[in-house]
Design an enzyme around this catalytic site. Structure first.
Site, PDB file in Angstrom:
ATOM      1  CG  ASP A 126     -58.788 -30.593  -4.648  1.00  0.00           C
ATOM      2  OD1 ASP A 126     -59.230 -29.459  -4.370  1.00  0.00           O
ATOM      3  OD2 ASP A 126     -57.957 -31.203  -3.948  1.00  0.00           O
ATOM      4  CB  SER A 131     -55.714 -31.124   2.979  1.00  0.00           C
ATOM      5  OG  SER A 131     -56.136 -29.785   2.890  1.00  0.00           O
ATOM      6  CG  HIS A 137     -59.466 -30.507  -0.755  1.00  0.00           C
ATOM      7  ND1 HIS A 137     -58.189 -30.733  -1.218  1.00  0.00           N
ATOM      8  CD2 HIS A 137     -59.348 -30.233   0.574  1.00  0.00           C
ATOM      9  CE1 HIS A 137     -57.336 -30.592  -0.212  1.00  0.00           C
ATOM     10  NE2 HIS A 137     -58.009 -30.305   0.880  1.00  0.00           N
ATOM     11  NE  ARG A 185     -66.750 -28.309   8.380  1.00  0.00           N
ATOM     12  CZ  ARG A 185     -65.757 -29.183   8.246  1.00  0.00           C
ATOM     13  NH1 ARG A 185     -64.510 -28.765   8.119  1.00  0.00           N
ATOM     14  NH2 ARG A 185     -65.992 -30.469   8.237  1.00  0.00           N
TER      15      ARG A 185
END
Lengths: 373, 373
Positions: A325, A154, A358, A222
């Site tokens: 992902d 990432s 991911h 989040r």
């Protein structure tokens, strides 16, 4: 209603590894930033594992993702398993906290030496390249001239690629997991998260007091991020349409908002739990700062063409895409590797089959290690 | 900075069709609800197009999606194009606003006749099945006993399926587009949207005044929904990593939130625009009410098995999945059709190839019509 159980559904945590050293490096000069501002003598918080050998050819730099820390032994322990990617015996592993973070490096919660007050919302945009520039000075101070490997997933992968472009002579190999320049859907998801924080009345345009942070906004940010880190198949398998495991009933009220807000489904309880856990460990302004670092990353910035940028690379790159992902789709990662290869650099690609989305590079470390062997 | 241009990027709007009649139907008795409460003599706002023929065999019911209205001629005009799905000349088309909505049917903004005050957050959970039960009474009042077709996309498709299960003798065919029982990812997305509204301090636990609605929360909810209605390839093609078309620069500040909030990318400007447009036309409590209607839909509720529920169906069903839909993925729609077929009902499946995501049934009407011919 309390969540008195572990929701992760993951395998039991591996024992985390203690670093050989953890501390601060303070730059002896101001850091000029790509955005045109400077950061006055910033601090980089870092951790090292193992020792630099006499030949100084065993250094590895691990770059962390959005909410990670310098303690790579705590969040990526299986990478250090015997026969895995890194070796505590043979490698000298360095991990440096991102500028903008709340885990020790200079970020919005730090004091601006020029004003004596904390930066707060005046913290400037620090690009991925700015981070790499600062990290290079820290490596100099450690006597590390050359990296046998730089790796990350990432945002960590963004740093790894910039290392190979900005310091081609210093990097031998790079391992880049689940990343490519952020596409429109990724920018959209970050825009949603940013607004969740900005809309929280406690945010106060970034001038909140540490004891009154925008908790609800950060928790919602989040949660938005979590749906992009995981995958629909994983959610389906784990949560399906089950009512929340604490006994709430979606067909009945939950006592708030009358008939408009019912008892939660299990996936909602899970997301709430993730939000609650996150606000205990992360800061809203740091989150905003790193979202911007992520958004603005463009490895071609300042170069006339992809060929000009990527032809600088001397390292051998390995890209890993994750099949499920959807934040950085595997196909996009594969095409990114191809683009770099077309410029003449060595860039291989492997795909990790996982339902974890991911997040698989953190959630399925053993699988990742297997793929890399 | 104003958005002075059309962002839709879509083809010019088709001329909308005026209904033959638009009005209210007030149930002459209380509507018992699946949740255990009742709705006192609710109103259904509806529109009709064309006329019921003497044989009374040309009635079609169109069911709308989350934020739709009874005016199907305005939001789905191409379905009425010559040779398309419906005919103003031959069909008698009815479209009924969902209970809970803010477009005329009884919803949180309506006055509760038992208290004399508006329902607000006390508006009860109205299920898809409750809606169908009320709609059947309206059709009775219109002298419509049998529907040659019931159709809808998304929540509209949920109603269409319930019609075939609850009133098997009344439905000849059903066309169900982009829907299946909502999965964990869909429940997650709705949970995020719900929180965006609940967190808005103007929401006041649902007791806001009409002139002070939770605008920012509803706008964010709409933006979260938009990413689930569209697809990553569409966003990539339309917006990519372009800076916002009004001249903002992501590398520079936008004047709010100091260095933490930069100029927007184009995708962010687009999402903001969608949020702003939406709050001009929709109500936050109505949105919450219909999210719950959507969340709780379970066609098997009260039946011992899928076979028991779906074997009731006498209509011939056609399901349409949309290739790039990730809210109701095409594969999930196809498997849903198969499950119904296994129970002995006629259920065909076709797939619409489109980059428009879930929204394709509204954004690419001509494509949909072609697929159905």
């Amino acid at each position: 209603m309390p969540d008195t159980y572990n929701r992760s559904g993951a395998s039991p945590p591996s024992p985390t590894l203690a670093p050989t050293y953890e501390g601060d490096f303070v730059l002896d000069r101001d850091l000029p930033l790509d955005c045109g501002r400077t950061l006055a003598c910033p601090t980089l918080h870092y951790a090292v594992y193992g020792r630099l050998n006499a030949a100084r050819d065993n250094a590895v730099l691990v770059c962390h993702a959005l909410s990670g820390s310098a303690l790579v032994g705590s969040w990526w322990p299986e990478i250090f398993a015997p026969g895995a990617v890194l070796s505590l015996e043979h490698d000298f592993v360095i991990c440096i906290n991102l500028l903008g973070s709340c885990y020790g490096s200079t970020g919005p919660g730090a004091v601006n030496p020029e004003t004596g007050s904390i930066y707060g919302p005046d913290f400037p945009l620090v690009s991925i390249r700015d981070n790499v520039r600062a990290q290079a000075q820290l490596l100099d101070s450690l006597g590390v001239r050359r990296l046998r490997l730089v790796l990350g997933g990432s945002i960590g992968g963004m740093q790894a690629i910039e290392w190979t472009i900005q310091h081609p002579e210093r990097v031998q190999r790079a391992l880049v997991i689940g990343v490519a320049p952020l596409g429109a859907m990724g920018l959209a998801l970050n825009h949603l998260q940013r607004q969740a924080i900005q809309h929280d009345p406690e945010w106060l345009a970034g001038r909140y007091l540490p004891q009154c942070p925008p908790r609800r906004g950060l928790a919602l940010a989040r949660q938005i991020a979590m749906i992009s880190y995981k995958s629909a198949p994983l959610f389906e398998e784990r949560f399906g349409r089950n009512p929340n495991r604490n006994g709430e009933n979606p067909w009945q009220l939950n006592g708030v908002g009358g008939g408009l807000i019912g008892g939660r489904f299990d996936i909602a309880g899970y997301l709430d739990h993730q939000g609650t856990r996150f606000i205990e460990r992360f800061d809203a302004n740091a989150y905003l700062a790193i979202l911007r670092t992520m958004d603005t990353w463009d490895p071609l910035r300042g170069y006339a063409s992809p060929a000009e940028a990527y032809a600088r690379i001397r390292a051998r790159l390995l890209f890993v895409g994750i099949s499920s992902d959807w934040l950085f789709p595997a196909d996009t990662v594969r095409r990114f590797a191809e683009e770099i290869r077309r410029a003449g650099a060595q860039a291989d690609y492997r795909e990790m089959a996982s339902d974890h989305g991911h997040d698989a590079f953190l959630a399925e470390q053993a699988e990742l290690v297997r793929l890399l062997q």
